[in-house]
Design an enzyme around this catalytic site. Structure first.
Site: not given
Ligand code: PLP
Length: 426
Positions: A144, A221, A224, A247, A385
């Site tokens: 991303h 990261d 997700q 999220k 993104c």
């Protein structure tokens, strides 16, 4: 008799030996109950399949934030009155809840605005102190922009090189040649734990193990992964982990940077101002202890309280149950999508979170998203993104349907039916 696949997928999840119904959970989400008038005039509730962008919020989270403003509102830290003490306790209790959820120490949890700010914080502080000219930062081709641009900026400033683990055939990272990448004086590996475009879960255990043999720190990261599979930072042994509250059923404007204590002890501050200091003179200052050193100014108190409440909420459902449910929905969605002629799925890795990206021949993803909206279905269409990944795949955009624990098989069926109608419409 052949049983259709979807009938073999449980609509209920086992929880602590009691069954809970997705339909019951949905009652706790006010937005999922709301009636909308969609483009084109259709009225009804939304089929919300844009959970990778942001998730819906349960009433408990909304109530916790309202309760703070109605009953506990005061600034935190250094308050010498009861209300201030209550607010501080709530704020610090939130840090404790998040630390426990991640398997971290409280002082290793820094509140930020979200994943993007957490990564920028590491680049601007740790990166400036610990990386030097000529070194390499190892990223991947599926990042991303939030886990790419901060490193591009740092590389320019400090004359660093960026290298990229390649995308494998099935949409997972190809780490076969990782050892050869590590020959290049790598100072940091920063990779996505789960792809927001392909859904693939990266083989982070292996990457971290190989990296640590060479004493290379690893940043994950977790935007997700944390909301969908949960992350235990001690088990994984990552050096940094970033994620966003919004999220994982929490509010916007709050997120977390987890960093190992040994790094936080060494990192310079990020922003200067109140709260991040211990003593100040006109020409110098002694900084506060960790983690407050990275939380300059009045923090997002209601956000932290809301996030802790959302963490309690998903924990009560169980991260494994959430992952199982999402996996069932995704497997089912993929099996049905495969039957649509001219439809191409991007990312077929088995180890995945609950999303699927695809293109349908002859229909631009943006047109498809608008068509689906007219049916009351919210999906994302675009580059997500991740423009370098789109270039690699040779496409400008995909349609992405991303699920969470409150989505149902019936919603997937309606989605598939609407895609088929779209084929006739365009
Ligand atoms: N990283 C990944 C993999 C994401 O999917 C996202 C958001 O979609 C981000 C980073 C950025 O998150 P935020 O905008 O909440 O900072």
């Amino acid at each position: 008799m052949l049983i259709p696949i979807y009938l073999s997928i449980p609509r209920y999840i086992m929880l602590n030996n009691t069954m809970f119904s997705v339909n019951q959970i949905r009652q706790e989400f006010p937005l999922l109950q709301k009636q909308f008038c969609f483009f084109g005039g259709k009225k009804g509730s939304v089929v919300y399949f844009d959970n990778a962008a942001t998730t819906q919020k349960p009433k408990q989270v909304i109530d916790a934030m309202v309760a703070y403003y109605e009953e506990e509102n005061a600034n935190v830290h250094r308050s010498l009155y009861t209300l201030g003490e209550i607010a501080t306790r709530k704020y610090e209790q939130s840090r404790k809840i998040i630390a426990k959820f991640l398997g971290a120490k409280e002082k290793e949890i820094v509140f930020t605005r979200g994943t993007t700010e957490s990564i920028n914080l590491v680049a601007s502080t740790w990166g400036k102190r610990f990386l030097s000219s000529g070194q390499t930062i190892l990223l991947s081709e599926i990042e991303h922009h939030s886990n790419l641009i901060p490193w591009q900026m740092l590389a320019k400033e400090k004359n660093l090189q960026l290298k990229f683990l390649p995308l494998g055939e099935n949409g997972a990272l190809d780490i076969q040649n990782i050892e050869s990448f590590l020959q290049d004086n790598v100072g940091l590996i920063a990779i996505t734990h789960a792809s927001n475009v392909l859904g693939s879960i990266s083989p982070v255990e292996k990457i971290i193990s190989v990296a640590h043999q060479k004493k290379i720190p690893v940043l994950l990261d977790g935007a997700q992964s944390v909301p969908h599979i949960g992350v235990d930072v001690q088990k994984l042994d990552c050096d940094f982990l970033a994620f966003s509250g919004h999220k994982i059923c929490g509010p916007t404007g709050i997120g977390v940077l987890y960093a190992k204590e040994k790094w936080l002890q060494e990192m310079p501050p990020y922003q200067g101002g109140g709260d991040m200091i211990a003593s100040v003179w006109l020409d110098r200052a002694i900084y506060n202890e960790i983690p407050f050193k990275w939380e300059a100014g009045t923090p997002n108190i209601a956000g932290a309280i809301g996030l802790a409440c959302s963490i309690d909420y998903v924990s009560s459902l169980g991260m494994e149950n959430i992952h199982t449910h999402e996996k069932s929905l995704t497997q089912y969605a993929i099996s049905r999508l495969k039957d649509i002629k001219g439809l191409k799925i991007f990312g077929t890795n088995q180890e995945r979170v609950g999303l699927v990206s695809f293109c349908l021949e002859g229909i631009h993803p943006h047109d498809m998203a608008q068509f689906l909206d007219s049916r009351g279905i919210a999906v994302r269409a675009g580059h997500h993104c991740a423009q370098p990944l789109m270039r690699k795949l040779g496409i400008p955009a995909t349609i992405r349907a991303s699920f969470y624990f409150y989505n149902t098989i019936e919603e997937v069926d309606f989605f598939i039916q609407s895609l088929q109608e779209a084929k006739e419409f365009f």
